[in-house]
Design an enzyme around this catalytic site. Sequence first.
Site, PDB file in Angstrom:
ATOM      1  N   GLY A 118     -15.643  -0.983  -2.698  1.00 59.15           N
ATOM      2  CA  GLY A 118     -14.375  -0.424  -3.165  1.00 59.15           C
ATOM      3  C   GLY A 118     -14.359   1.093  -3.116  1.00 59.15           C
ATOM      4  N   PRO A 122     -15.561  -3.929   1.528  1.00 56.53           N
ATOM      5  CG  PRO A 122     -15.729  -3.333   3.788  1.00 56.53           C
ATOM      6  CD  PRO A 122     -14.727  -3.515   2.685  1.00 56.53           C
ATOM      7  CG  LEU A 123     -18.303   0.211   2.795  1.00 62.27           C
ATOM      8  CD1 LEU A 123     -17.847   1.567   3.307  1.00 62.27           C
ATOM      9  CD2 LEU A 123     -19.680  -0.149   3.379  1.00 62.27           C
ATOM     10  CB  SER A 174     -18.310   1.506  -5.997  1.00 63.36           C
ATOM     11  OG  SER A 174     -17.674   1.294  -7.229  1.00 63.36           O
ATOM     12  CB  ALA A 175     -17.417   3.255  -0.666  1.00 66.81           C
ATOM     13  CE1 TYR A 233      -3.160  -2.866  -0.096  1.00 67.81           C
ATOM     14  CE2 TYR A 233      -3.698  -2.497   2.201  1.00 67.81           C
ATOM     15  CZ  TYR A 233      -3.885  -3.191   1.026  1.00 67.81           C
ATOM     16  OH  TYR A 233      -4.804  -4.210   0.978  1.00 67.81           O
TER      17      TYR A 233
HETATM   18  N1  LIG Z   1      -6.550  -8.415   0.311  1.00 72.85           N
HETATM   19  C1  LIG Z   1      -6.692  -7.688  -0.779  1.00 72.85           C
HETATM   20  O1  LIG Z   1      -6.294  -8.087  -1.893  1.00 72.85           O
HETATM   21  C2  LIG Z   1      -7.367  -6.350  -0.648  1.00 72.85           C
HETATM   22  C3  LIG Z   1      -7.820  -5.677  -1.805  1.00 72.85           C
HETATM   23  C4  LIG Z   1      -8.490  -4.459  -1.629  1.00 72.85           C
HETATM   24  C5  LIG Z   1      -8.662  -3.936  -0.339  1.00 72.85           C
HETATM   25  N2  LIG Z   1      -8.186  -4.604   0.747  1.00 72.85           N
HETATM   26  C6  LIG Z   1      -8.337  -4.075   2.130  1.00 72.85           C
HETATM   27  O2  LIG Z   1      -9.720  -3.811   2.371  1.00 72.85           O
HETATM   28  C7  LIG Z   1      -9.876  -2.477   2.814  1.00 72.85           C
HETATM   29  C8  LIG Z   1     -11.219  -1.924   2.407  1.00 72.85           C
HETATM   30  O3  LIG Z   1     -11.395  -1.976   1.017  1.00 72.85           O
HETATM   31  P1  LIG Z   1     -11.403  -0.677   0.087  1.00 72.85           P
HETATM   32  O4  LIG Z   1     -10.750   0.426   0.817  1.00 72.85           O
HETATM   33  O5  LIG Z   1     -10.861  -1.121  -1.214  1.00 72.85           O
HETATM   34  O6  LIG Z   1     -12.951  -0.404  -0.177  1.00 72.85           O
HETATM   35  P2  LIG Z   1     -14.235  -0.087   0.722  1.00 72.85           P
HETATM   36  O7  LIG Z   1     -13.934  -0.318   2.143  1.00 72.85           O
HETATM   37  O8  LIG Z   1     -15.357  -0.818   0.111  1.00 72.85           O
HETATM   38  O9  LIG Z   1     -14.439   1.462   0.432  1.00 72.85           O
HETATM   39  C9  LIG Z   1     -13.529   2.400   0.923  1.00 72.85           C
HETATM   40  C10 LIG Z   1     -14.125   3.775   0.806  1.00 72.85           C
HETATM   41  O10 LIG Z   1     -15.345   3.820   1.504  1.00 72.85           O
HETATM   42  C11 LIG Z   1     -15.541   5.109   2.009  1.00 72.85           C
HETATM   43  N3  LIG Z   1     -16.283   4.953   3.273  1.00 72.85           N
HETATM   44  C12 LIG Z   1     -15.892   4.212   4.342  1.00 72.85           C
HETATM   45  N4  LIG Z   1     -16.821   4.259   5.316  1.00 72.85           N
HETATM   46  C13 LIG Z   1     -17.814   5.068   4.852  1.00 72.85           C
HETATM   47  C14 LIG Z   1     -19.041   5.507   5.402  1.00 72.85           C
HETATM   48  N5  LIG Z   1     -19.435   5.099   6.612  1.00 72.85           N
HETATM   49  N6  LIG Z   1     -19.814   6.329   4.647  1.00 72.85           N
HETATM   50  C15 LIG Z   1     -19.433   6.720   3.406  1.00 72.85           C
HETATM   51  N7  LIG Z   1     -18.258   6.317   2.828  1.00 72.85           N
HETATM   52  C16 LIG Z   1     -17.466   5.502   3.552  1.00 72.85           C
HETATM   53  C17 LIG Z   1     -14.181   5.695   2.269  1.00 72.85           C
HETATM   54  O11 LIG Z   1     -14.219   7.058   1.919  1.00 72.85           O
HETATM   55  P3  LIG Z   1     -13.139   8.146   2.394  1.00 72.85           P
HETATM   56  O12 LIG Z   1     -11.868   7.742   1.719  1.00 72.85           O
HETATM   57  O13 LIG Z   1     -13.697   9.411   1.890  1.00 72.85           O
HETATM   58  O14 LIG Z   1     -13.026   8.049   3.883  1.00 72.85           O
HETATM   59  C18 LIG Z   1     -13.258   4.844   1.437  1.00 72.85           C
HETATM   60  O15 LIG Z   1     -12.579   5.531   0.434  1.00 72.85           O
HETATM   61  C19 LIG Z   1      -8.693  -1.752   2.179  1.00 72.85           C
HETATM   62  O16 LIG Z   1      -8.455  -0.522   2.816  1.00 72.85           O
HETATM   63  C20 LIG Z   1      -7.592  -2.773   2.363  1.00 72.85           C
HETATM   64  O17 LIG Z   1      -7.113  -2.709   3.693  1.00 72.85           O
HETATM   65  C21 LIG Z   1      -7.551  -5.807   0.601  1.00 72.85           C
END
Ligand SMILES: NC(=O)c1ccc[n+]([C@@H]2O[C@H](COP(=O)([O-])OP(=O)(O)OC[C@H]3O[C@@H](n4cnc5c(N)ncnc54)[C@H](OP(=O)(O)O)[C@@H]3O)[C@@H](O)[C@H]2O)c1
Length: 286
Positions: free
Chosen positions: A212, A209-210, A215-216, A53
């Site tokens: 990505g 979980p949201l 798209s969140a 990251y």
């Molecule tokens: N193992 C793997 O291959 C892999 C791949 C992808 C991700 N991950 C892990 O999973 C984590 C989560 O996935 P992700 O970050 O890709 O996507 P996500 O959690 O689905 O979405 C992240 C986005 O959601 C927004 N958000 C969070 N809480 C919110 C709320 N209560 N209301 C409105 N918007 C909200 C955030 O906005 P703001 O930025 O504006 O706060 C953030 O940018 C990553 O950070 C990483 O640690 C792992």
Amino acid sequence: MKTRRIADLDVSSIGLGCMPMSIEGRPDEARSIATIHAALDEGVTLFDTADSYHLYADEVGHNESLIAKAIASWGGDASNVLVATKGGHLRPGDGTWYVDGRPEYLKQAAEASLKRLGGDAIGLYQFHRPDPEVPFADSVGAIRDLLDAGTIRLAGISNVNPEQIRLAQEILGGRLASVQNEFSPAFRSSEPEIELCDELDIAFLSYSPLGGIASAAALGDRFEPFQQVADARGVSPQVVCLAWHLAKSPRVIPIPGASRPESIRDSVQAADVTLSAEELAALDGA
Ligand SMILES: NC(=O)c1ccc[n+]([C@@H]2O[C@H](COP(=O)([O-])OP(=O)(O)OC[C@H]3O[C@@H](n4cnc5c(N)ncnc54)[C@H](OP(=O)(O)O)[C@@H]3O)[C@@H](O)[C@H]2O)c1
């Protein structure tokens, strides 16, 4: 904050995914530190990161160093905080990603992560993504060696199918602590892995979980029942979504990403939301 278990550790039932604070679109360091501090203030004790990251080639581990700095500068007691990192996925600095699952590479990557995170051992080390060029068993063998050597306390795997979960559990001698796969309203094909984790008593960390980073924010527009339940309960559709994750199985721990304190402050409310059978049926059908 309600808790769930990863092996013999209790962690907050909502974790913080730290990736948005180190990749494309990342905020300045002050906002990132404020986001991690907000999570800690709310009782979040699970922080997900990876050595990959980062943006540029010369800043491998950007996110791990950020978390270490934020925890060190937080005023409270962080002794119960679990930082879960990963190895085996890399970024050359041109915006792309690639994999390296060679045992010798994974071992030196874990040592480098430990240096950045500090302490005696990495709390949870996850093999990030199977490498098609390296037998999965060899990569997981390196994770077992890291466990045996005490470099890591707990072992996890990510982006895996049920067959790989069973194989890893066998190679690790029953010590597989967690599986991290994508799961969200937009990506539901990890149901078999959730069921298997339930059966084998392994924590399932739902990533993106949201839906990505990109798209969140639009979750409620894309999946109307999530907006409807949110409106009826006076919470955000993101909170409803995280509560839906928690209802899937007692082993599920979603790790929503955030780059703003407000996002994680909102998300943690899901820990206290219990959805009814009717609500869950509507959300499952969304
Ligand atoms: N193992 C793997 O291959 C892999 C791949 C992808 C991700 N991950 C892990 O999973 C984590 C989560 O996935 P992700 O970050 O890709 O996507 P996500 O959690 O689905 O979405 C992240 C986005 O959601 C927004 N958000 C969070 N809480 C919110 C709320 N209560 N209301 C409105 N918007 C909200 C955030 O906005 P703001 O930025 O504006 O706060 C953030 O940018 C990553 O950070 C990483 O640690 C792992």
